[in-house]
Design a protein around this motif. Structure first.
Motif, PDB file in Angstrom:
ATOM      1  N   MET A  58     -23.554 -61.270  45.376  1.00 41.66           N
ATOM      2  CA  MET A  58     -22.196 -61.814  45.438  1.00 41.66           C
ATOM      3  C   MET A  58     -22.018 -62.850  44.327  1.00 41.66           C
ATOM      4  N   PRO A  59     -21.016 -62.720  43.483  1.00 40.62           N
ATOM      5  CA  PRO A  59     -20.833 -63.683  42.395  1.00 40.62           C
ATOM      6  C   PRO A  59     -20.477 -65.063  42.939  1.00 40.62           C
ATOM      7  N   ILE A  60     -20.989 -66.102  42.256  1.00 40.17           N
ATOM      8  CA  ILE A  60     -20.682 -67.479  42.637  1.00 40.17           C
ATOM      9  C   ILE A  60     -19.299 -67.825  42.107  1.00 40.17           C
ATOM     10  N   ALA A  61     -18.469 -68.418  42.975  1.00 36.80           N
ATOM     11  CA  ALA A  61     -17.103 -68.759  42.577  1.00 36.80           C
ATOM     12  C   ALA A  61     -17.131 -69.814  41.471  1.00 36.80           C
ATOM     13  N   ALA A  62     -16.248 -69.679  40.524  1.00 38.71           N
ATOM     14  CA  ALA A  62     -16.162 -70.645  39.433  1.00 38.71           C
ATOM     15  C   ALA A  62     -15.607 -71.962  39.954  1.00 38.71           C
ATOM     16  N   HIS A  63     -16.120 -73.068  39.413  1.00 41.27           N
ATOM     17  CA  HIS A  63     -15.613 -74.383  39.791  1.00 41.27           C
ATOM     18  C   HIS A  63     -14.276 -74.601  39.076  1.00 41.27           C
ATOM     19  N   PRO A  64     -13.307 -75.238  39.749  1.00 40.93           N
ATOM     20  CA  PRO A  64     -11.998 -75.450  39.106  1.00 40.93           C
ATOM     21  C   PRO A  64     -12.073 -76.203  37.781  1.00 40.93           C
ATOM     22  N   MET A  65     -13.139 -76.997  37.607  1.00 38.25           N
ATOM     23  CA  MET A  65     -13.245 -77.771  36.369  1.00 38.25           C
ATOM     24  C   MET A  65     -13.932 -77.019  35.248  1.00 38.25           C
ATOM     25  N   ASP A  66     -14.430 -75.819  35.516  1.00 40.37           N
ATOM     26  CA  ASP A  66     -15.137 -75.083  34.470  1.00 40.37           C
ATOM     27  C   ASP A  66     -14.241 -74.820  33.266  1.00 40.37           C
ATOM     28  N   GLY A  67     -12.988 -74.473  33.539  1.00 44.73           N
ATOM     29  CA  GLY A  67     -12.054 -74.230  32.441  1.00 44.73           C
ATOM     30  C   GLY A  67     -11.813 -75.478  31.621  1.00 44.73           C
ATOM     31  N   ALA A  68     -11.678 -76.609  32.317  1.00 39.15           N
ATOM     32  CA  ALA A  68     -11.482 -77.866  31.599  1.00 39.15           C
ATOM     33  C   ALA A  68     -12.708 -78.217  30.777  1.00 39.15           C
ATOM     34  N   ALA A  87     -19.738 -83.270  26.561  1.00 40.47           N
ATOM     35  CA  ALA A  87     -19.016 -83.186  27.829  1.00 40.47           C
ATOM     36  C   ALA A  87     -19.970 -82.568  28.840  1.00 40.47           C
ATOM     37  N   THR A  88     -20.067 -83.181  30.020  1.00 33.27           N
ATOM     38  CA  THR A  88     -21.076 -82.727  30.976  1.00 33.27           C
ATOM     39  C   THR A  88     -20.591 -82.852  32.417  1.00 33.27           C
ATOM     40  N   ARG A  89     -21.127 -81.946  33.239  1.00 34.03           N
ATOM     41  CA  ARG A  89     -20.925 -82.025  34.683  1.00 34.03           C
ATOM     42  C   ARG A  89     -22.262 -82.214  35.396  1.00 34.03           C
ATOM     43  N   ALA A  90     -23.260 -82.715  34.693  1.00 32.67           N
ATOM     44  CA  ALA A  90     -24.578 -82.944  35.296  1.00 32.67           C
ATOM     45  C   ALA A  90     -24.434 -83.909  36.470  1.00 32.67           C
ATOM     46  N   PRO A  91     -24.949 -83.550  37.649  1.00 30.58           N
ATOM     47  CA  PRO A  91     -24.743 -84.377  38.849  1.00 30.58           C
ATOM     48  C   PRO A  91     -25.190 -85.824  38.679  1.00 30.58           C
ATOM     49  N   GLY A  92     -26.321 -86.044  38.033  1.00 29.70           N
ATOM     50  CA  GLY A  92     -26.803 -87.414  37.853  1.00 29.70           C
ATOM     51  C   GLY A  92     -25.874 -88.244  37.000  1.00 29.70           C
ATOM     52  N   VAL A  93     -25.327 -87.624  35.949  1.00 33.81           N
ATOM     53  CA  VAL A  93     -24.403 -88.335  35.067  1.00 33.81           C
ATOM     54  C   VAL A  93     -23.111 -88.667  35.813  1.00 33.81           C
ATOM     55  N   LEU A  94     -22.610 -87.699  36.588  1.00 28.79           N
ATOM     56  CA  LEU A  94     -21.395 -87.951  37.368  1.00 28.79           C
ATOM     57  C   LEU A  94     -21.614 -89.092  38.348  1.00 28.79           C
ATOM     58  N   ALA A  95     -22.777 -89.084  39.014  1.00 28.02           N
ATOM     59  CA  ALA A  95     -23.067 -90.141  39.989  1.00 28.02           C
ATOM     60  C   ALA A  95     -23.121 -91.504  39.321  1.00 28.02           C
ATOM     61  N   ASP A  96     -23.752 -91.578  38.137  1.00 30.16           N
ATOM     62  CA  ASP A  96     -23.849 -92.850  37.421  1.00 30.16           C
ATOM     63  C   ASP A  96     -22.475 -93.396  37.044  1.00 30.16           C
TER      64      ASP A  96
END
Length: 474
Positions: free
Chosen positions: A5-15, A27-36
């Motif tokens: 089953m394909p994983i749904a794309a995140h709404p921010m992937d296009g951005a 530009a990054t969506r790395a969880p650690g960077v977002l948390a910081d």
């Protein structure tokens, strides 16, 4: 569920893909960077963005803001993460502009005593680069904050009593507006009567009206001589009355800081100062050797009249640095009083004639609530801070601390003061702004709506919006 089953794309992937076209791998969506980038030194819950971007030029900031307006994405500018009222929290997600790579000194005009910098440079980095010019930038909020962040929150700090706050030391700004236009708010002249004072409009706007990409600052001559001293007092009122007398006597003291008995206990635990655990004033004097000596003698005489004793002088750089390093680390000194606790940090500012009244009432309030809340204040201009130490796991203690901070803000406003002398409103003090300024808040909403009709710039800060036309979050 099928393994294929394909994983749904995140709404921010296009951005993210569009942002990568502008800044590449910055530009990054790395969880650690977002948390910081969702955390700060505030007690408020973390609010991470959806994407963190590291621009390096004004043109990149302009392109990012234009993209965010097109896609209706929130944009939050981020400096050093030292804010205390959730000023840079990404309450609605969106794009965080980490300005840390825009940290250059662009031009030093030594003859005019000014400098133009990018917003990501910190105050310590700036002064290190100015060292050989004989000039320095005096605004010191304690933390090594970024110049852009200090501008956005209208910061001040320990030397504001002599050198003023950010609003007094910013000559001009380059700002990217919500529609992508880049404007310069003023020239480098020390004064101007040309049109609206747009510089002051953006100073203290907390990134809600535009993204600052350049700051032109006033500089000051490095003093020939510096002397510091500490003095003990029998109670808070005696210390405050001394500070008021020093100011009213015209002594151009560079710093006059109040620390109450509780804070002094924390300072001794953390910095091993070995000072009596009673209220103290910390002084610093700038000028020629003779002028510094004269200021110090006058101050000591005034302090003695109010019961001050045990004057200790710090004249060598090592002694001064030890003293003021301890003062700059009052957060950690306060936390030493309650290991494992968390500090709910707040500040207010009142006219100096009402300062003793405000502090004495606050001291009684602290005792009645049973909280541990050391006080440190820039008493030369009526501003003081509290570190309300709480058990982060105790909902009851958190509620008690919030109720105390609420009473403190209302007390300051009732004394013709402000709910925040330098931390800003962020989202932590929005409820007090109408109480303090009344219908002026509606004027702020009109300005916000005119400059940011889609509400993409740091939404959810300073005041509660009423509709989309007045700057609501997308």
């Amino acid at each position: 569920m099928s393994a294929h089953m394909p994983i749904a794309a995140h709404p921010m992937d296009g951005a993210l893909a569009r942002l990568a076209e502008i800044v590449g791998d910055r530009a990054t969506r790395a969880p650690g960077v977002l948390a910081d980038h969702g955390r700060s030194e505030a007690y408020h819950p973390a609010s991470p963005p959806d994407v963190v971007v590291y621009p390096e030029t004004t043109a990149e900031v302009q392109a990012i803001v234009r993209l965010c307006r097109e896609m209706k994405l929130p944009v939050v500018a981020f400096g050093a993460g030292t804010s205390l009222e959730g000023n840079a929290a990404a309450l609605h997600g969106g794009v965080c502009l980490d300005m840390g790579r825009m940290n250059a000194v662009l031009k030093v005009n030594a003859e005019d005593m000014d400098v133009t910098v990018q917003p990501g440079i910190t105050r310590k980095q700036l002064n290190a680069q100015l060292r050989d010019t004989g000039l320095f930038f005096p605004i010191d909020p304690g933390a090594d904050a970024s110049i852009g962040g200090m501008t956005s929150t209208r910061a001040s700090g320990t030397m504001a009593v002599r050198y003023g706050t950010m609003k007094d030391n910013v000559l001009a700004l380059e700002v990217v507006l919500a529609d992508g236009r880049v404007i310069r708010t003023a020239q480098r002249a020390r004064k101007s009567a040309a049109g609206y004072d747009l510089t002051r409009l953006f100073v203290g706007a907390e990134g809600t009206l535009g993204v600052i990409t350049q700051v032109t600052l006033k500089l000051h001559p490095q003093p020939e001589a510096i002397s510091s001293a500490v003095c003990a007092f029998p109670d808070l009122k005696a210390a405050v009355d001394t500070a008021i007398a020093v100011i009213q006597s015209g002594v151009p003291v560079a710093r006059v800081e109040l620390l109450d008995a509780v804070m002094m206990r924390g300072m001794n635990l953390h910095a091993k100062l070995g000072l009596p655990e009673v209220p103290h004033l910390f002084f610093e004097f700038h000028g020629s050797k003779a002028y510094v000596a004269e200021q110090a003698e006058t101050t000591q005489a005034l302090a003695t009249e109010f019961g001050g004793e045990g004057f200790q002088w710090a004249t060598t750089p090592e002694e001064r640095n030890r003293l003021w390093h301890a003062r700059d680390n009052t957060l950690y000194a306060g936390l030493a009083l309650r290991p494992g606790g968390k500090a709910m940090i707040t500040d207010v500012c009142v006219p100096i004639s009402r300062l003793a009244e405000c502090l004495v009432e606050t001291e009684a309030d602290i005792a009645q609530t049973g909280l541990v809340a050391p006080v440190v204040g820039h008493v030369g201009d009526g501003n003081f801070h509290l570190l309300v130490l709480i058990d982060p796991a105790s909902a009851e203690e958190l509620a008690r601390a919030k109720a105390f901070c609420d009473r403190l803000a209302r007390r300051a406003i009732a004394l013709e003061g402000t709910c925040t002398g330098e931390h800003g409103i962020g989202f932590g003090k929005m409820d007090f702004l109408p109480l303090e300024l009344g219908d002026a808040v509606d004027v702020m909403r009109l300005v916000k709506g005119a400059l940011d009709p889609d509400g993409i710039l740091n939404p959810g800060k300073i005041f509660r919006p009423r509709d989309r036309q007045q700057g609501d979050a997308p």
